[in-house]
Design a protein around this motif. Structure first.
Motif, short mmCIF file in Angstrom:
data_model
loop_
_atom_site.label_atom_id
_atom_site.label_comp_id
_atom_site.label_asym_id
_atom_site.label_seq_id
_atom_site.Cartn_x
_atom_site.Cartn_y
_atom_site.Cartn_z
N ASP A 3 -5.41 -7.68 -14.90
CA ASP A 3 -5.96 -7.01 -13.38
C ASP A 3 -4.77 -6.70 -12.91
N PHE A 4 -3.56 -7.42 -13.07
CA PHE A 4 -2.41 -7.30 -12.31
C PHE A 4 -1.58 -5.87 -12.78
N THR A 5 -1.97 -5.63 -14.07
CA THR A 5 -1.70 -4.12 -14.70
C THR A 5 -2.51 -3.29 -14.09
N GLN A 6 -3.60 -3.33 -13.89
CA GLN A 6 -4.45 -2.27 -13.40
C GLN A 6 -4.41 -1.94 -12.00
N SER A 7 -3.99 -3.13 -11.32
CA SER A 7 -3.67 -3.24 -9.76
C SER A 7 -2.58 -2.48 -9.42
N MET A 8 -1.29 -2.40 -10.38
CA MET A 8 -0.15 -1.81 -10.12
C MET A 8 -0.41 -0.32 -10.33
N ALA A 9 -1.18 0.02 -11.57
CA ALA A 9 -1.40 1.11 -11.93
C ALA A 9 -2.31 1.92 -10.81
N LEU A 10 -3.07 1.35 -10.18
CA LEU A 10 -3.91 1.95 -9.13
C LEU A 10 -2.92 2.17 -7.97
N SER A 11 -2.09 1.22 -7.46
CA SER A 11 -1.07 1.58 -6.32
C SER A 11 0.00 2.54 -6.85
N ALA A 12 0.32 2.45 -8.04
CA ALA A 12 1.40 3.69 -8.55
C ALA A 12 0.73 5.07 -8.30
N GLY A 14 -1.70 5.84 -6.23
CA GLY A 14 -1.73 5.83 -4.90
C GLY A 14 -0.58 6.62 -4.13
N MET A 15 0.56 5.88 -4.57
CA MET A 15 1.89 6.34 -4.29
C MET A 15 2.26 7.83 -4.73
N GLU A 102 0.55 9.89 8.32
CA GLU A 102 -0.40 9.20 7.43
C GLU A 102 -0.02 9.00 5.84
N ALA A 103 0.24 9.92 5.52
CA ALA A 103 0.92 10.15 4.01
C ALA A 103 1.97 8.80 3.92
N GLN A 104 2.84 8.85 4.99
CA GLN A 104 3.85 8.12 4.68
C GLN A 104 3.49 6.47 4.85
N ARG A 105 2.79 6.18 5.81
CA ARG A 105 2.08 4.76 5.86
C ARG A 105 1.15 4.53 4.79
N SER A 106 0.53 5.18 4.10
CA SER A 106 -0.45 5.18 2.86
C SER A 106 0.53 4.73 1.72
N TYR A 107 1.74 5.50 1.81
CA TYR A 107 2.65 5.24 0.56
C TYR A 107 3.23 4.02 0.95
N GLU A 108 3.47 3.46 1.80
CA GLU A 108 4.17 2.27 2.08
C GLU A 108 3.05 1.21 1.80
N ALA A 109 2.03 1.28 2.19
CA ALA A 109 1.03 0.36 1.77
C ALA A 109 0.59 0.30 0.36
N ASN A 110 0.57 1.37 -0.24
CA ASN A 110 0.63 1.18 -1.60
C ASN A 110 1.76 0.51 -2.40
N LEU A 111 2.69 0.85 -1.90
CA LEU A 111 3.94 0.17 -2.30
C LEU A 111 4.05 -1.41 -2.19
N ARG A 112 3.61 -1.78 -1.09
CA ARG A 112 3.52 -3.12 -0.75
C ARG A 112 2.42 -3.82 -1.66
N MET A 113 1.50 -3.18 -1.95
CA MET A 113 0.30 -3.69 -2.94
C MET A 113 0.89 -3.72 -4.36
N PHE A 114 1.82 -2.70 -4.62
CA PHE A 114 2.37 -2.68 -5.75
C PHE A 114 3.48 -3.82 -6.17
#
Length: 130
Positions: A3-12, A14-15, A102-114
């Motif tokens: 689940d952690f690996t999948q979560s990181m893959a999803l965030s990556a 998105g980034m 918007e793209a910058q903020r979405s990138y940062e949100a994905n980075l925080r999730m990762f």
């Protein structure tokens, strides 16, 4: 742990998609004054693998905005026609700056999730080693 690996893959994913979106916005802003330039656009697509959907996203193919180019009057411009007009670009700087933000903020949100998934994974591994 998957689940952690999948979560990181999803965030990556998105980034990566948001980074490409930011690149397109930057190119559009840089070419806003280029005669005949058409705005680049791309939509998000869900990545589907052989076993089914993964939930990951990617930026789809780049398309050019077919909106009418602005007509600019400048008799002295080398690209001007016999009436003194030439085609400008169809880039709207306000829209591009908003898209880039918007793209910058979405990138940062994905980075925080990762990073959160990475930290939780590391904590879990540390507990399992004890």
């Amino acid at each position: 742990m998957t689940d952690f690996t999948q979560s990181m893959a999803l965030s990556a994913s998105g980034m990566k998609a948001q980074a490409m979106r930011l690149r397109h916005s930057s190119e559009n802003i840089a070419n806003a004054d280029t005669p005949g330039y058409r705005r680049k656009m791309a939509a998000f697509e869900e990545v589907v693998e052989a076993g089914g959907r993964t939930g990951e996203v990617a930026l789809g193919p780049v398309r050019l905005d077919r909106t009418e180019l602005t007509r600019i009057y400048d008799r002295g411009h080398p690209m001007a026609d016999e009436n003194g007009y030439y085609d400008g670009s169809n880039v709207d700087l306000v829209v591009e700056i908003a898209d880039a933000r918007e793209a910058q903020r979405s990138y940062e949100a994905n980075l925080r999730m990762f990073d959160q998934a990475r930290q939780m994974s590391a904590s879990l591994l540390e507990l399992l080693r004890r």
